[in-house]
Design a protein around this motif. Structure first.
Motif, PDB file in Angstrom:
ATOM      1  N   ILE A 135       0.706  -1.199  -0.007  1.00 15.12           N
ATOM      2  CA  ILE A 135      -0.007  -0.189  -0.104  1.00 15.12           C
ATOM      3  C   ILE A 135       0.908   1.296  -0.127  1.00 15.12           C
ATOM      4  CG2 ILE A 135      -1.579   1.467   1.271  1.00 15.12           C
ATOM      5  CD1 ILE A 135      -3.256  -1.200   0.160  1.00 15.12           C
ATOM      6  N   ALA A 136       1.676   1.470   0.954  1.00 12.77           N
ATOM      7  CA  ALA A 136       2.556   2.475   0.935  1.00 12.77           C
ATOM      8  C   ALA A 136       3.386   3.071  -0.314  1.00 12.77           C
ATOM      9  CB  ALA A 136       3.841   2.254   2.081  1.00 12.77           C
ATOM     10  N   THR A 137       3.957   1.906  -0.776  1.00 14.56           N
ATOM     11  CA  THR A 137       4.712   1.979  -2.208  1.00 14.56           C
ATOM     12  C   THR A 137       3.701   2.469  -3.099  1.00 14.56           C
ATOM     13  OG1 THR A 137       6.242   0.138  -1.557  1.00 14.56           O
ATOM     14  CG2 THR A 137       6.001   0.893  -3.804  1.00 14.56           C
ATOM     15  N   ALA A 138       2.471   1.834  -3.530  1.00 15.60           N
ATOM     16  CA  ALA A 138       1.349   2.382  -4.432  1.00 15.60           C
ATOM     17  C   ALA A 138       1.254   3.901  -4.285  1.00 15.60           C
ATOM     18  CB  ALA A 138       0.289   1.522  -4.152  1.00 15.60           C
ATOM     19  N   VAL A 139       1.153   4.543  -2.878  1.00 17.87           N
ATOM     20  CA  VAL A 139       0.985   5.691  -2.656  1.00 17.87           C
ATOM     21  C   VAL A 139       2.103   6.584  -2.911  1.00 17.87           C
ATOM     22  CG1 VAL A 139       0.059   7.500  -1.059  1.00 17.87           C
ATOM     23  CG2 VAL A 139      -0.965   5.289  -1.210  1.00 17.87           C
ATOM     24  N   THR A 140       3.230   6.407  -2.441  1.00 21.60           N
ATOM     25  CA  THR A 140       4.333   6.935  -2.645  1.00 21.60           C
ATOM     26  C   THR A 140       4.895   7.144  -3.990  1.00 21.60           C
ATOM     27  OG1 THR A 140       5.860   5.358  -2.093  1.00 21.60           O
ATOM     28  CG2 THR A 140       5.307   6.693  -0.183  1.00 21.60           C
ATOM     29  N   SER A 141       4.807   6.001  -4.689  1.00 22.83           N
ATOM     30  CA  SER A 141       5.162   6.185  -5.987  1.00 22.83           C
ATOM     31  C   SER A 141       4.219   6.986  -6.892  1.00 22.83           C
ATOM     32  CB  SER A 141       4.998   4.564  -6.658  1.00 22.83           C
ATOM     33  OG  SER A 141       3.734   4.403  -6.647  1.00 22.83           O
ATOM     34  N   GLY A 142       3.126   7.521  -6.589  1.00 17.72           N
ATOM     35  CA  GLY A 142       2.102   8.102  -7.454  1.00 17.72           C
ATOM     36  C   GLY A 142       1.092   7.348  -8.083  1.00 17.72           C
ATOM     37  N   GLU A 143       1.322   5.767  -8.050  1.00 15.59           N
ATOM     38  CA  GLU A 143       0.351   5.022  -8.664  1.00 15.59           C
ATOM     39  C   GLU A 143      -1.013   5.114  -8.043  1.00 15.59           C
ATOM     40  OE1 GLU A 143      -0.144   0.202  -9.133  1.00 15.59           O
ATOM     41  OE2 GLU A 143       1.889   0.922  -8.650  1.00 15.59           O
ATOM     42  N   CYS A 144      -1.209   5.464  -6.905  1.00 12.99           N
ATOM     43  CA  CYS A 144      -2.506   5.750  -6.251  1.00 12.99           C
ATOM     44  C   CYS A 144      -2.376   7.166  -5.545  1.00 12.99           C
ATOM     45  CB  CYS A 144      -2.817   4.456  -5.259  1.00 12.99           C
ATOM     46  SG  CYS A 144      -3.240   2.885  -6.169  1.00 12.99           S
ATOM     47  N   ASP A 145      -3.612   7.683  -5.294  1.00 10.63           N
ATOM     48  CA  ASP A 145      -3.637   8.837  -4.601  1.00 10.63           C
ATOM     49  C   ASP A 145      -3.653   8.648  -2.973  1.00 10.63           C
ATOM     50  OD1 ASP A 145      -3.594  10.771  -7.071  1.00 10.63           O
ATOM     51  OD2 ASP A 145      -5.588   9.516  -7.530  1.00 10.63           O
ATOM     52  N   LEU A 146      -4.421   7.722  -2.724  1.00 11.47           N
ATOM     53  CA  LEU A 146      -4.847   7.441  -1.230  1.00 11.47           C
ATOM     54  C   LEU A 146      -4.458   5.815  -0.886  1.00 11.47           C
ATOM     55  CD1 LEU A 146      -8.217   9.086  -0.826  1.00 11.47           C
ATOM     56  CD2 LEU A 146      -5.829  10.260  -0.265  1.00 11.47           C
ATOM     57  N   GLY A 147      -4.082   5.738   0.245  1.00 10.71           N
ATOM     58  CA  GLY A 147      -4.003   4.472   0.794  1.00 10.71           C
ATOM     59  C   GLY A 147      -4.864   3.969   1.984  1.00 10.71           C
ATOM     60  N   LEU A 148      -4.973   2.869   2.163  1.00  7.23           N
ATOM     61  CA  LEU A 148      -6.125   2.487   3.292  1.00  7.23           C
ATOM     62  C   LEU A 148      -5.853   0.986   3.444  1.00  7.23           C
ATOM     63  CD1 LEU A 148      -8.760   3.320   5.101  1.00  7.23           C
ATOM     64  CD2 LEU A 148      -9.915   2.415   3.413  1.00  7.23           C
ATOM     65  N   SER A 149      -5.229   0.819   5.032  1.00  8.59           N
ATOM     66  CA  SER A 149      -4.708  -0.275   5.367  1.00  8.59           C
ATOM     67  C   SER A 149      -4.173  -0.474   7.038  1.00  8.59           C
ATOM     68  CB  SER A 149      -3.521  -0.869   4.549  1.00  8.59           C
ATOM     69  OG  SER A 149      -2.869  -1.786   4.866  1.00  8.59           O
ATOM     70  N   PHE A 150      -4.170  -1.524   7.160  1.00  3.23           N
ATOM     71  CA  PHE A 150      -4.033  -1.648   8.961  1.00  3.23           C
ATOM     72  C   PHE A 150      -2.306  -1.796   8.765  1.00  3.23           C
ATOM     73  CE2 PHE A 150      -8.151  -3.686   8.243  1.00  3.23           C
ATOM     74  CZ  PHE A 150      -8.739  -2.756   9.033  1.00  3.23           C
ATOM     75  N   LEU A 151      -2.014  -1.083  10.086  1.00  2.00           N
ATOM     76  CA  LEU A 151      -0.481  -1.545  10.439  1.00  2.00           C
ATOM     77  C   LEU A 151       0.350  -1.090   9.265  1.00  2.00           C
ATOM     78  CD1 LEU A 151      -0.715  -5.099  12.044  1.00  2.00           C
ATOM     79  CD2 LEU A 151      -1.049  -3.001  13.034  1.00  2.00           C
ATOM     80  N   LEU A 152       0.058   0.181   8.895  1.00  6.25           N
ATOM     81  CA  LEU A 152       1.096   0.827   7.960  1.00  6.25           C
ATOM     82  C   LEU A 152       2.183   1.472   8.406  1.00  6.25           C
ATOM     83  CD1 LEU A 152      -1.131   2.735   5.343  1.00  6.25           C
ATOM     84  CD2 LEU A 152       0.316   1.020   4.824  1.00  6.25           C
ATOM     85  N   PRO A 153       3.446   1.283   8.292  1.00  9.41           N
ATOM     86  CA  PRO A 153       4.524   1.611   9.082  1.00  9.41           C
ATOM     87  C   PRO A 153       4.861   3.208   8.842  1.00  9.41           C
ATOM     88  CG  PRO A 153       5.276   1.045   6.954  1.00  9.41           C
ATOM     89  CD  PRO A 153       4.094   0.427   7.135  1.00  9.41           C
ATOM     90  N   ASP A 154       5.410   4.015   9.545  1.00  5.42           N
ATOM     91  CA  ASP A 154       5.537   5.426   9.471  1.00  5.42           C
ATOM     92  C   ASP A 154       6.438   5.673   8.154  1.00  5.42           C
ATOM     93  OD1 ASP A 154       4.059   6.252  11.700  1.00  5.42           O
ATOM     94  OD2 ASP A 154       5.892   5.879  13.029  1.00  5.42           O
TER      95      ASP A 154
END
Length: 317
Positions: A135-154
């Motif tokens: 999830i985090a990679t999908a958002v930081t790479s610009g592939e997705c605008d928002l991420g929604l998930s459990f236990l995402l790291p800082d």
């Protein structure tokens, strides 16, 4: 675009970039004399030259460098403001892409999506399912605008729109002997047929830790990496399971399943809604806030965990 005082700002910016009033004039399609007259008037008002006038070019003075830096920041901010106003008016046909884990789409996002589309019918919404660690990679790479998930790291490249603790509870059919209780202990569930999330799912690690702490072995009759299948098997009376409340909110409302808080404290799943740290687009932010509000409106569980609040306050970072 003639907005506020943007005309003179654009003249200054383009002359500074081109190093020449003549070149700036050609690009802006504005008479050189008009640009020069406005720059001279501004220099007179400031009491300081903005450009060194060389033989064939212009170069910023120290005062000019300060001014043009301010001009460019102002133009950038103005562009964002205009874009946000256009978004609100529905001028843009934008697309918002959301990365999310399984188990959320069927219970939470559909309801949010329906209301959001009523208000912003020109915005296309795209939802993509990922494993939690993607999830985090999908958002930081610009592939997705928002991420929604459990236990995402800082992650310094992500802004946390909301961080919400969701506790795991026992899930039983409405006619199950445990269904009338306000809460249960893990020991109450031992010996019951169990339909558990498999080892690839984050919630399984929390379940395993809870049972290990009590020196109790798990012997599930069935396992699945599909929240939908787990809910269906439990509702049909095949056994009990352990999921977080978001996973079964709709089934509870329909009277198909009962969520029982667990007295033996299990570590909560922290649900995060994230976006890129420097992303200032309005529409993704509006959707993120709509999702956050929907989660906060979910009815908390009852029993001993009610004193700890099922959902923590959202925070911005």
């Amino acid at each position: 675009m003639r907005l506020l005082h943007s005309q003179l700002l654009r003249y200054l910016d383009e002359v500074a970039r081109a190093g020449s009033i003549r070149k700036a004039s050609a690009k802006l399609n504005i008479a050189s004399s008009s640009i020069n007259r406005q720059i001279l008037a501004l220099e007179a008002e400031l009491g300081s030259p903005i450009f060194h006038r060389l033989h064939r070019s212009l170069r910023l003075t120290p005062a000019g460098e300060i001014l043009v830096d301010h001009v460019r920041r102002t133009l950038k901010d103005l562009g964002h403001a205009v874009g946000q106003i256009e978004d609100l008016r529905g001028i843009r046909r934008g697309t918002v892409t959301v990365a999310l884990v399984g188990g959320l789409a069927s219970t939470l996002i559909i309801r949010v999506c329906s209301k959001f589309r009523e208000r912003y019918p020109m915005v296309k919404l795209v939802f993509r399912r990922y494993d939690g660690d993607k999830i985090a990679t999908a958002v930081t790479s610009g592939e997705c605008d928002l991420g929604l998930s459990f236990l995402l790291p800082d992650d310094p490249n992500l802004t946390v729109v909301a961080a919400i603790d969701c506790y795991v509870g026992a899930i039983v059919p409405t006619d199950h002997p445990l269904a009338k209780r306000a809460s249960v202990r893990i020991s109450d569930c031992v010996g019951q047929p169990m339909i558990l999330p498999d080892e690839t799912m984050m919630v399984r690690g929390i379940i395993n830790a809870g049972f290990e702490r009590l020196n109790t072995k798990l012997y599930p009759e069935m396992e699945s990496n599909s929240i939908e299948m787990i809910r269906g098997f439990v509702a049909s009376g095949q056994g009990i399971s352990f999921l977080n409340q978001i996973n079964v909110n709709d089934e509870r409302a329909q009277g198909l399943l009962v969520f029982l808080p667990i007295v033996d404290r299990l570590r909560p799943l922290n649900l995060r809604i994230v976006r890129r740290a420097k992303d200032q687009q309005l529409i993704p932010g509006l959707l993120a806030n709509a999702i956050k509000a929907a989660v906060e409106e979910l009815e908390p569980g009852s029993g001993s965990q009610g004193t700890d609040r099922l959902y923590s306050e959202p925070r911005d970072s």
